[in-house]
Design a protein around this motif. Structure first.
Motif, mmCIF file in Angstrom:
data_model
loop_
_atom_site.group_PDB
_atom_site.id
_atom_site.type_symbol
_atom_site.label_atom_id
_atom_site.label_comp_id
_atom_site.label_asym_id
_atom_site.label_seq_id
_atom_site.Cartn_x
_atom_site.Cartn_y
_atom_site.Cartn_z
ATOM 1 N N HIS A 169 3.828 10.678 23.396
ATOM 2 C CA HIS A 169 5.188 10.328 22.982
ATOM 3 C C HIS A 169 5.220 9.540 21.657
ATOM 4 O O HIS A 169 5.708 8.405 21.616
ATOM 5 C CB HIS A 169 5.904 9.525 24.083
ATOM 6 N N PRO A 170 4.670 10.117 20.595
ATOM 7 C CA PRO A 170 4.642 9.398 19.321
ATOM 8 C C PRO A 170 6.046 9.225 18.746
ATOM 9 O O PRO A 170 6.961 10.007 19.042
ATOM 10 C CB PRO A 170 3.804 10.324 18.430
ATOM 11 N N GLU A 171 6.187 8.218 17.919
ATOM 12 C CA GLU A 171 7.461 7.994 17.239
ATOM 13 C C GLU A 171 7.537 8.747 15.919
ATOM 14 O O GLU A 171 8.613 8.964 15.387
ATOM 15 C CB GLU A 171 7.639 6.490 16.999
ATOM 16 N N LEU A 172 6.380 9.177 15.418
ATOM 17 C CA LEU A 172 6.290 9.903 14.146
ATOM 18 C C LEU A 172 5.195 10.951 14.260
ATOM 19 O O LEU A 172 4.119 10.682 14.816
ATOM 20 C CB LEU A 172 5.973 8.921 13.009
ATOM 21 N N VAL A 173 5.479 12.159 13.748
ATOM 22 C CA VAL A 173 4.495 13.244 13.754
ATOM 23 C C VAL A 173 4.287 13.733 12.330
ATOM 24 O O VAL A 173 5.249 14.041 11.619
ATOM 25 C CB VAL A 173 4.954 14.423 14.651
ATOM 26 N N GLN A 178 10.308 11.227 14.731
ATOM 27 C CA GLN A 178 10.489 11.539 13.321
ATOM 28 C C GLN A 178 9.380 12.495 12.888
ATOM 29 O O GLN A 178 8.292 12.501 13.489
ATOM 30 C CB GLN A 178 10.454 10.260 12.480
ATOM 31 N N LEU A 179 9.641 13.284 11.864
ATOM 32 C CA LEU A 179 8.678 14.314 11.457
ATOM 33 C C LEU A 179 8.481 14.293 9.955
ATOM 34 O O LEU A 179 9.441 14.185 9.176
ATOM 35 C CB LEU A 179 9.177 15.695 11.885
ATOM 36 N N ILE A 180 7.222 14.403 9.539
ATOM 37 C CA ILE A 180 6.879 14.595 8.130
ATOM 38 C C ILE A 180 5.908 15.769 8.063
ATOM 39 O O ILE A 180 4.822 15.718 8.661
ATOM 40 C CB ILE A 180 6.226 13.343 7.514
ATOM 41 N N PHE A 181 6.304 16.841 7.395
ATOM 42 C CA PHE A 181 5.392 17.958 7.191
ATOM 43 C C PHE A 181 4.384 17.602 6.104
ATOM 44 O O PHE A 181 4.710 16.907 5.137
ATOM 45 C CB PHE A 181 6.155 19.216 6.757
ATOM 46 N N HIS A 204 8.440 5.112 4.936
ATOM 47 C CA HIS A 204 9.536 4.140 4.905
ATOM 48 C C HIS A 204 10.835 4.767 5.424
ATOM 49 O O HIS A 204 11.538 4.167 6.255
ATOM 50 C CB HIS A 204 9.729 3.626 3.484
ATOM 51 N N LYS A 205 11.155 5.979 4.962
ATOM 52 C CA LYS A 205 12.373 6.652 5.412
ATOM 53 C C LYS A 205 12.307 6.977 6.906
ATOM 54 O O LYS A 205 13.305 6.837 7.627
ATOM 55 C CB LYS A 205 12.599 7.937 4.588
ATOM 56 N N HIS A 244 14.007 5.809 12.451
ATOM 57 C CA HIS A 244 13.576 5.424 13.801
ATOM 58 C C HIS A 244 14.250 4.126 14.221
ATOM 59 O O HIS A 244 14.687 3.976 15.363
ATOM 60 C CB HIS A 244 12.061 5.278 13.840
ATOM 61 N N GLY A 245 14.344 3.175 13.299
ATOM 62 C CA GLY A 245 14.968 1.895 13.606
ATOM 63 C C GLY A 245 16.437 2.016 13.924
ATOM 64 O O GLY A 245 16.984 1.247 14.733
ATOM 65 N N GLU A 246 17.096 3.027 13.316
ATOM 66 C CA GLU A 246 18.513 3.251 13.589
ATOM 67 C C GLU A 246 18.738 3.979 14.910
ATOM 68 O O GLU A 246 19.868 4.101 15.376
ATOM 69 C CB GLU A 246 19.131 4.076 12.446
ATOM 70 N N ARG A 247 17.655 4.505 15.482
ATOM 71 C CA ARG A 247 17.726 5.261 16.746
ATOM 72 C C ARG A 247 18.703 6.439 16.650
ATOM 73 O O ARG A 247 19.344 6.809 17.636
ATOM 74 C CB ARG A 247 18.150 4.346 17.908
#
Length: 250
Positions: free
Chosen positions: A49-53, A77-80, A114-115, A120-123
């Motif tokens: 259950h990661p918060e960022l992939v 959240q996702l970053i390709f 950062h983005k 993520h912080g804004e949910r």
């Protein structure tokens, strides 16, 4: 504030390099796992259950895009991380999903992280990622596709038929809509030409991109220009004239 992440890439040296860059430049990211194929990556997301992939697009057997389509939820959240000319990058840009080009620039990595942490912080729900999946699932139905436009305050999702034209403003671009709205987008016009060309848009001038559906007439005076349905006039450069006339059926 920290954020947990998993890394998915079919080449181990790419995983090692990204892990090293994150350790050096983004200490707020805690890497909790990595995978070298889509199947293992999907299991990793389900169990950890990661918060960022961080996800590579083009992988043998099953692509990163196909991996996303098989997930039951998109609660991260996702970053390709990909090469510019790989399959799927146009869809990623169309949906305004974050991506990094290989080799990874540390400053771009820091900005993307950062983005992701802000979102993520804004949910908030990952609207760009949801739009990307809808785009992939509805590929034959272009009239339903929505392009994501990033302004200074928000990300707008618009059907391409709502856009009358685009006009360059240095490193920004104005979008003129069929409801008379005018949106300033924080990207240059040349980034939108390849994204919109398959949706009936044509670059008629260095500073102008026009939706063919909104052209009322071709005016032959003053060297030739376009009159649009909303009354706007748009110049046609000498070098683009032949292509514009051909697109209009002349």
């Amino acid at each position: 504030m920290s954020i947990t992440a998993v890394l998915i890439d079919d080449e181990q040296n790419n995983l090692d390099n990204l892990d090293r860059l994150l350790t050096q430049y983004c200490p707020e990211v805690e890497v909790i796992g990595s995978a070298t194929n889509a199947s293992t990556g999907r299991q990793l997301i389900a169990t950890q259950h990661p918060e960022l992939v961080f996800l590579d697009i083009q992988m043998p057997g099953e692509t990163g895009l196909q991996l996303l389509q098989q997930l039951p939820s998109l609660d991260f959240q996702l970053i390709f991380v990909t090469a510019y000319d790989q399959y799927g990058i146009q869809a990623v840009k169309f949906a305004a999903v974050d991506y990094l080009l290989k080799p990874i620039d540390p400053r771009e990595l820091q900005e993307a992280v950062h983005k992701a942490m802000l979102r993520h912080g804004e949910r908030s729900r990952n609207a760009q990622l949801e739009n990307l999946l809808q785009l992939l699932q509805r590929q034959p139905f272009k009239e339903e596709h929505r392009i994501a436009l990033t302004t200074l305050k928000e990300t707008r999702f618009l059907q391409t038929r709502q856009i009358i034209r685009c006009e360059s403003d240095n490193n920004y671009c104005y979008f003129f809509l069929d409801n008379s709205e005018k949106i300033l987008v924080s990207k240059p016009i040349y980034e939108f030409e390849p994204l919109l060309k398959d949706y009936g848009f044509i670059r008629c001038h260095q500073s102008h991109l026009v939706n063919l559906q909104h052209i009322r007439s071709w005016i032959r005076e003053d060297g030739g220009y376009l009159l649009l349905n909303n009354g706007d006039t748009v110049p046609v450069s000498r070098g683009k004239k032949e292509a514009v006339l051909q697109a209009l059926g002349f």
